[in-house]
Scaffold this motif. Structure first.
Motif, PDB file in Angstrom:
ATOM      1  N   VAL A  67       0.857  -1.189   0.000  1.00 38.12           N
ATOM      2  CA  VAL A  67       0.000   0.000   0.000  1.00 38.12           C
ATOM      3  C   VAL A  67       0.895   1.241   0.000  1.00 38.12           C
ATOM      4  CG1 VAL A  67      -1.757   1.283   1.292  1.00 38.12           C
ATOM      5  CG2 VAL A  67      -1.801  -1.217   1.259  1.00 38.12           C
ATOM      6  N   VAL A  68       0.589   2.197  -0.883  1.00 38.04           N
ATOM      7  CA  VAL A  68       1.388   3.425  -0.952  1.00 38.04           C
ATOM      8  C   VAL A  68       1.358   4.128   0.395  1.00 38.04           C
ATOM      9  CG1 VAL A  68       1.595   5.699  -2.036  1.00 38.04           C
ATOM     10  CG2 VAL A  68       1.047   3.708  -3.432  1.00 38.04           C
ATOM     11  N   LEU A  69       2.531   4.553   0.835  1.00 38.73           N
ATOM     12  CA  LEU A  69       2.692   5.230   2.118  1.00 38.73           C
ATOM     13  C   LEU A  69       3.329   6.577   1.870  1.00 38.73           C
ATOM     14  CD1 LEU A  69       2.713   5.039   5.278  1.00 38.73           C
ATOM     15  CD2 LEU A  69       5.032   4.152   5.047  1.00 38.73           C
ATOM     16  N   GLU A  70       2.733   7.637   2.405  1.00 37.33           N
ATOM     17  CA  GLU A  70       3.264   8.986   2.260  1.00 37.33           C
ATOM     18  C   GLU A  70       3.343   9.665   3.622  1.00 37.33           C
ATOM     19  OE1 GLU A  70       0.477  10.615  -0.581  1.00 37.33           O
ATOM     20  OE2 GLU A  70       1.768  10.043  -2.250  1.00 37.33           O
ATOM     21  N   PRO A  71       4.311   9.263   4.463  1.00 35.76           N
ATOM     22  CA  PRO A  71       4.386   9.884   5.791  1.00 35.76           C
ATOM     23  C   PRO A  71       4.774  11.354   5.681  1.00 35.76           C
ATOM     24  CG  PRO A  71       6.310   8.496   5.408  1.00 35.76           C
ATOM     25  CD  PRO A  71       5.381   8.295   4.243  1.00 35.76           C
ATOM     26  N   ALA A  72       3.926  12.223   6.209  1.00 32.47           N
ATOM     27  CA  ALA A  72       4.192  13.662   6.166  1.00 32.47           C
ATOM     28  C   ALA A  72       4.948  14.129   7.404  1.00 32.47           C
ATOM     29  CB  ALA A  72       2.878  14.435   6.038  1.00 32.47           C
ATOM     30  N   ALA A  75       5.624  11.265  13.137  1.00 32.02           N
ATOM     31  CA  ALA A  75       4.522  10.579  13.821  1.00 32.02           C
ATOM     32  C   ALA A  75       3.760   9.680  12.847  1.00 32.02           C
ATOM     33  CB  ALA A  75       3.581  11.590  14.469  1.00 32.02           C
ATOM     34  N   ASP A  76       3.602  10.111  11.590  1.00 30.78           N
ATOM     35  CA  ASP A  76       2.942   9.281  10.582  1.00 30.78           C
ATOM     36  C   ASP A  76       3.735   7.998  10.336  1.00 30.78           C
ATOM     37  OD1 ASP A  76       1.013  11.260  10.225  1.00 30.78           O
ATOM     38  OD2 ASP A  76       1.872  11.994   8.339  1.00 30.78           O
ATOM     39  N   ALA A  77       5.052   8.127  10.222  1.00 32.57           N
ATOM     40  CA  ALA A  77       5.905   6.964   9.984  1.00 32.57           C
ATOM     41  C   ALA A  77       5.837   5.999  11.174  1.00 32.57           C
ATOM     42  CB  ALA A  77       7.343   7.392   9.717  1.00 32.57           C
TER      43      ALA A  77
END
Length: 104
Positions: A67-72, A75-77
């Motif tokens: 699934v595409v992951l785009e941590p901004a 905390a998202d990561a």
């Protein structure tokens, strides 16, 4: 759900027009500890900062278990289960390596 791990595909990042990463692709298998090694200026820290949500790539993408992951943000990561440890010798002085890893 099958856990495949983290996949980085075609990551590139420049700072003020100076390339730090060029078309980097790597797989990080689920449940494995992966170490990055290389010469100074090879882009290790930039890659780690992209994986950890500190930087966004100029090109390329991350996928976590397909699934595409785009941590901004970091905390998202972390919320996605990604943990990174930079090359600094100590994150918190006078604390063990294991305790530093679990500080989050």
């Amino acid at each position: 759900m099958q856990l495949n791990g983290l996949r980085a595909t075609g990551l590139s990042k420049s700072f003020a027009g100076v390339p730090a990463l060029r078309d980097v692709s790597l797989d990080f298998p689920a449940g494995a500890v992966t170490a990055l090694m290389g010469e100074n200026g090879a882009g290790k820290s930039t890659l780690i900062r992209i994986l950890g949500g500190d930087h966004r790539p100029d090109t390329g993408r991350l996928e976590l278990d397909g699934v595409v992951l785009e941590p901004a943000t970091p905390a998202d990561a972390r919320a996605a289960g990604i943990r990174v440890i930079g090359q600094e010798p100590e994150i918190v002085p006078h604390v063990s390596v294991a305790e530093n890893v679990y500080l989050g």
